[in-house]
Design a protein around this motif. Structure first.
Motif, PDB file in Angstrom:
ATOM      1  N   GLY A  38       0.793  -1.220   0.000  1.00 15.88           N
ATOM      2  CA  GLY A  38       0.000   0.000   0.000  1.00 15.88           C
ATOM      3  C   GLY A  38       0.824   1.269   0.000  1.00 15.88           C
ATOM      4  N   ARG A  39       2.161   1.142  -0.076  1.00 23.37           N
ATOM      5  CA  ARG A  39       3.020   2.323  -0.072  1.00 23.37           C
ATOM      6  C   ARG A  39       3.914   2.322  -1.297  1.00 23.37           C
ATOM      7  NH1 ARG A  39       2.600   5.346   4.331  1.00 23.37           N
ATOM      8  NH2 ARG A  39       4.524   6.525   3.961  1.00 23.37           N
ATOM      9  N   CYS A  40       4.316   3.517  -1.683  1.00 22.49           N
ATOM     10  CA  CYS A  40       5.200   3.701  -2.835  1.00 22.49           C
ATOM     11  C   CYS A  40       6.500   4.328  -2.347  1.00 22.49           C
ATOM     12  CB  CYS A  40       4.542   4.606  -3.871  1.00 22.49           C
ATOM     13  SG  CYS A  40       5.620   5.023  -5.261  1.00 22.49           S
ATOM     14  N   ARG A  65       0.348   4.937  -8.956  1.00 21.49           N
ATOM     15  CA  ARG A  65      -0.298   5.299  -7.696  1.00 21.49           C
ATOM     16  C   ARG A  65      -1.565   4.468  -7.475  1.00 21.49           C
ATOM     17  NH1 ARG A  65       1.225   6.735  -2.970  1.00 21.49           N
ATOM     18  NH2 ARG A  65      -0.314   5.226  -2.260  1.00 21.49           N
ATOM     19  N   ARG A  66      -2.277   4.195  -8.568  1.00 21.79           N
ATOM     20  CA  ARG A  66      -3.494   3.383  -8.465  1.00 21.79           C
ATOM     21  C   ARG A  66      -3.155   1.983  -7.962  1.00 21.79           C
ATOM     22  NH1 ARG A  66      -6.059  -0.400 -11.193  1.00 21.79           N
ATOM     23  NH2 ARG A  66      -4.548  -0.422 -12.896  1.00 21.79           N
ATOM     24  N   CYS A  78      -0.743   1.177  -6.013  1.00 26.31           N
ATOM     25  CA  CYS A  78      -0.505   1.318  -4.569  1.00 26.31           C
ATOM     26  C   CYS A  78      -1.815   1.379  -3.804  1.00 26.31           C
ATOM     27  CB  CYS A  78       0.288   2.599  -4.294  1.00 26.31           C
ATOM     28  SG  CYS A  78       2.014   2.288  -3.939  1.00 26.31           S
ATOM     29  N   ASP A  79      -2.727   2.188  -4.318  1.00 27.92           N
ATOM     30  CA  ASP A  79      -3.999   2.366  -3.625  1.00 27.92           C
ATOM     31  C   ASP A  79      -4.813   1.081  -3.601  1.00 27.92           C
ATOM     32  OD1 ASP A  79      -3.283   4.988  -3.200  1.00 27.92           O
ATOM     33  OD2 ASP A  79      -4.406   5.767  -4.924  1.00 27.92           O
ATOM     34  N   GLU A  80      -4.526   0.163  -4.518  1.00 27.47           N
ATOM     35  CA  GLU A  80      -5.179  -1.147  -4.515  1.00 27.47           C
ATOM     36  C   GLU A  80      -4.559  -2.093  -3.494  1.00 27.47           C
ATOM     37  OE1 GLU A  80      -4.880  -2.589  -8.483  1.00 27.47           O
ATOM     38  OE2 GLU A  80      -6.590  -1.424  -9.234  1.00 27.47           O
ATOM     39  N   ASP A  88       5.163   7.851  -1.348  1.00 23.92           N
ATOM     40  CA  ASP A  88       4.924   8.040   0.086  1.00 23.92           C
ATOM     41  C   ASP A  88       6.243   8.284   0.808  1.00 23.92           C
ATOM     42  OD1 ASP A  88       1.993   7.380   0.223  1.00 23.92           O
ATOM     43  OD2 ASP A  88       2.730   5.477  -0.565  1.00 23.92           O
TER      44      ASP A  88
END
Length: 296
Positions: free
Chosen positions: A32-34, A188-189, A191-193, A212
């Protein structure tokens, strides 16, 4: 999923020389992080990525650890990396995607082959849709793909095995600004997944859009680790400040001098010949405690 790099070093052995490509790298990345790994070209960013996947040539020696959950990638056998890691737990988006596609096969054929090798039941169309491709796009050969389309095909190939970790190696290289923005939005999408994304880039503006956290590399070493917001508000290492000041939106002032050769690194802090803060303290290598600098 957690990636923990601990003391990772890479040396290339050449006739009469040794390249210190990566030295004692340490960082963490969670789902969940970049994390953006940034720095000038030649600082060891891409070598780091290939070391994690066991894709370095035979003249490389890798030491230290890179834990993917409970598995140490550095010491894992090639059979484990090939059958359990590459494509399945770590997806790689290579630099210059069009150059890595087979020129005589359509995007659909290459996706179908990847899914077959990974033992996946999905269709090329369903994987392509997750990467923003239409079914008609899959009929194209690599030479018929625009830069943005080739990037999406590379994304689809990396997603084929539904890996929890994506490594994107210079994903904006050669793209114009609108395509850079679209590529960063796609990462980013992911990551958000819930995926973890490691972006390797020299494009700080692109990193600012999605990261992030940031890890700054110089001459093979990670010299600063920071949350992205804190980094762009005020980096602590002199090299990091120089990278930001070189942006056109900031001072547009280049860092004086040149990076050292990785076969002849100076003693102590490698940045000291270019640093206006350098003192006798810098003859000793500062440890990395968020920032590797005696004057942070």
């Amino acid at each position: 999923m957690k990636l923990r790099v601990d003391g990772l070093s890479v040396r290339f052995h050449l006739p009469g020389a040794e390249v210190h490509a990566v030295t004692d790298a340490r960082f963490e990345l969670r789902e969940g992080r970049c994390l953006a790994l940034v720095g000038e070209s030649g600082c060891g960013k891409s070598v780091m990525a290939h070391a994690l996947l066991g894709l370095l040539p035979g003249n490389a020696t890798v030491t230290g650890h890179a834990w993917l959950d409970s598995l140490d990638l550095v010491n894992a056998p090639e059979k484990v990396l090939a059958r359990q890691i590459r494509g399945r737990r770590i997806g790689l988006i290579p630099q210059s995607p069009a150059a890595h596609l087979t020129p005589v096969r359509t995007a659909r054929a290459q996706l179908a082959e990847t899914l077959r090798e990974l033992g996946r039941d999905e269709t090329p169309e369903s994987v392509a849709a997750r990467a923003g491709l239409r079914p008609a796009d899959l009929a194209r050969y690599p030479h018929q793909l625009s830069g943005g389309m080739a990037q999406r095909v590379a994304n689809a190939l990396a997603l084929a095995g539904d890996p929890p970790l994506i490594i994107a190696d210079e994903p904006t290289s050669g793209l114009d600004r609108p395509l850079v923005d679209a590529t960063m939005a796609e990462l980013r999408r992911l990551c958000d997944e819930g995926r973890a994304v490691l972006i390797i880039t020299h494009d700080l503006r692109a990193a600012e859009q999605v990261a992030d956290d940031l890890a700054v590399m110089y001459a093979g070493r990670v010299v600063e680790l920071a949350q992205a917001d804190n980094f762009f508000a005020g980096p602590r290492h002199p090299y990091s400040r120089g990278l930001l000041d070189a942006l056109p939106s900031r001072a547009f002032a280049p860092i004086p001098g040149q990076p050292p050769e990785l076969t002849r690194l100076p003693g102590g802090c490698a940045f000291q010949p270019r640093c206006h803060l350098a003192t006798s303290l810098c003859q000793e290598q500062p440890p990395l405690n968020e920032v590797a600098c005696h004057h942070a």
